[in-house]
Design a protein around this motif. Structure first.
Motif, PDB file in Angstrom:
ATOM      1  N   ALA A  35      -9.950   4.531   0.469  1.00 39.78           N
ATOM      2  CA  ALA A  35     -10.000   5.663  -0.469  1.00 39.78           C
ATOM      3  C   ALA A  35     -11.376   5.785  -1.111  1.00 39.78           C
ATOM      4  N   GLN A  36     -11.916   4.672  -1.586  1.00 39.76           N
ATOM      5  CA  GLN A  36     -13.224   4.759  -2.252  1.00 39.76           C
ATOM      6  C   GLN A  36     -14.310   5.152  -1.254  1.00 39.76           C
TER       7      GLN A  36
ATOM      8  N   ILE B   8      -7.186   1.637  -6.194  1.00 40.39           N
ATOM      9  CA  ILE B   8      -7.276   2.440  -4.973  1.00 40.39           C
ATOM     10  C   ILE B   8      -7.908   1.576  -3.886  1.00 40.39           C
ATOM     11  N   THR B   9      -7.599   1.907  -2.653  1.00 37.67           N
ATOM     12  CA  THR B   9      -8.029   1.085  -1.529  1.00 37.67           C
ATOM     13  C   THR B   9      -9.503   1.274  -1.189  1.00 37.67           C
TER      14      THR B   9
ATOM     15  N   ILE C  43      -4.918  10.025  -8.939  1.00 41.02           N
ATOM     16  CA  ILE C  43      -4.466   8.669  -8.632  1.00 41.02           C
ATOM     17  C   ILE C  43      -2.954   8.711  -8.812  1.00 41.02           C
TER      18      ILE C  43
ATOM     19  N   SER D  64     -10.077  13.522  -7.577  1.00 43.98           N
ATOM     20  CA  SER D  64      -8.809  13.243  -6.900  1.00 43.98           C
ATOM     21  C   SER D  64      -7.826  12.601  -7.862  1.00 43.98           C
TER      22      SER D  64
ATOM     23  N   TYR E 160       0.822  -1.212   0.000  1.00 41.19           N
ATOM     24  CA  TYR E 160       0.000   0.000   0.000  1.00 41.19           C
ATOM     25  C   TYR E 160       0.854   1.260   0.000  1.00 41.19           C
TER      26      TYR E 160
ATOM     27  N   GLU F 230      -0.759   7.318  -0.462  1.00 38.08           N
ATOM     28  CA  GLU F 230      -1.807   7.996  -1.233  1.00 38.08           C
ATOM     29  C   GLU F 230      -3.035   7.093  -1.405  1.00 38.08           C
ATOM     30  N   HIS F 231      -3.053   5.956  -0.709  1.00 38.97           N
ATOM     31  CA  HIS F 231      -4.186   5.023  -0.677  1.00 38.97           C
ATOM     32  C   HIS F 231      -4.378   4.230  -1.976  1.00 38.97           C
ATOM     33  N   GLU F 232      -3.263   3.874  -2.605  1.00 36.00           N
ATOM     34  CA  GLU F 232      -3.307   2.917  -3.715  1.00 36.00           C
ATOM     35  C   GLU F 232      -2.802   1.575  -3.201  1.00 36.00           C
TER      36      GLU F 232
END
Length: 130
Positions: free
Chosen positions: A33-34, A29-30, A70, A68, A10, A13-15
């Motif tokens: 994040a979603q 994305i995590t 990515i 946002s 991970y 930036e929450h990817e």
């Protein structure tokens, strides 16, 4: 579904990054994040053949709340793009770690994976972000 997949890496930036084989990773994305974004209505992803660099924008995700960036968690060449997201971006909301994947990248610097967080580290990090 679990908030975090234990086998993935991970970014801050929450990817998420799933190692597919020697030199290739799948990115999305995590769940966190979603969840923060809300209902996703549009996704702009890089083209196949594009070169992405770690920590630089590789596309955008638009939700009812905001647009946002990515960020690429690793550097390399985009070898596959999830075209299903063009018609159904909401798939990211319902299956962030599965059908909601975004791109597959052929790594140019596999050592960058070592800089990413483990599932446990990311879980602690995302709790601080709430």
């Amino acid at each position: 579904m679990s908030q975090v997949q234990s086998a993935f890496k991970y970014s801050k930036e929450h990817e998420w990054v799933e190692v597919l084989d020697e030199g290739r990773v799948r990115i999305g994305i995590t769940h966190f994040a979603q969840e923060q974004l809300g209902d996703i209505v549009f996704v702009e992803l890089p083209e196949e053949g594009a070169v992405v660099k770690a920590d630089e924008s590789m596309g955008t995700v638009e939700s009812v709340k905001a647009v946002s960036d990515i960020y690429a968690p690793v550097s390399g060449e985009v070898v596959e793009v999830n075209r299903e997201l063009e018609e159904g971006p909401e798939t990211i909301n319902s299956d962030a770690y599965g059908a909601g994947w975004m791109v597959i990248v052929k790594l140019s610097n596999p050592e960058e994976l070592d800089a990413l967080m483990t599932a446990e580290q990311y879980e602690a990090f995302s709790k601080e972000e709430e």
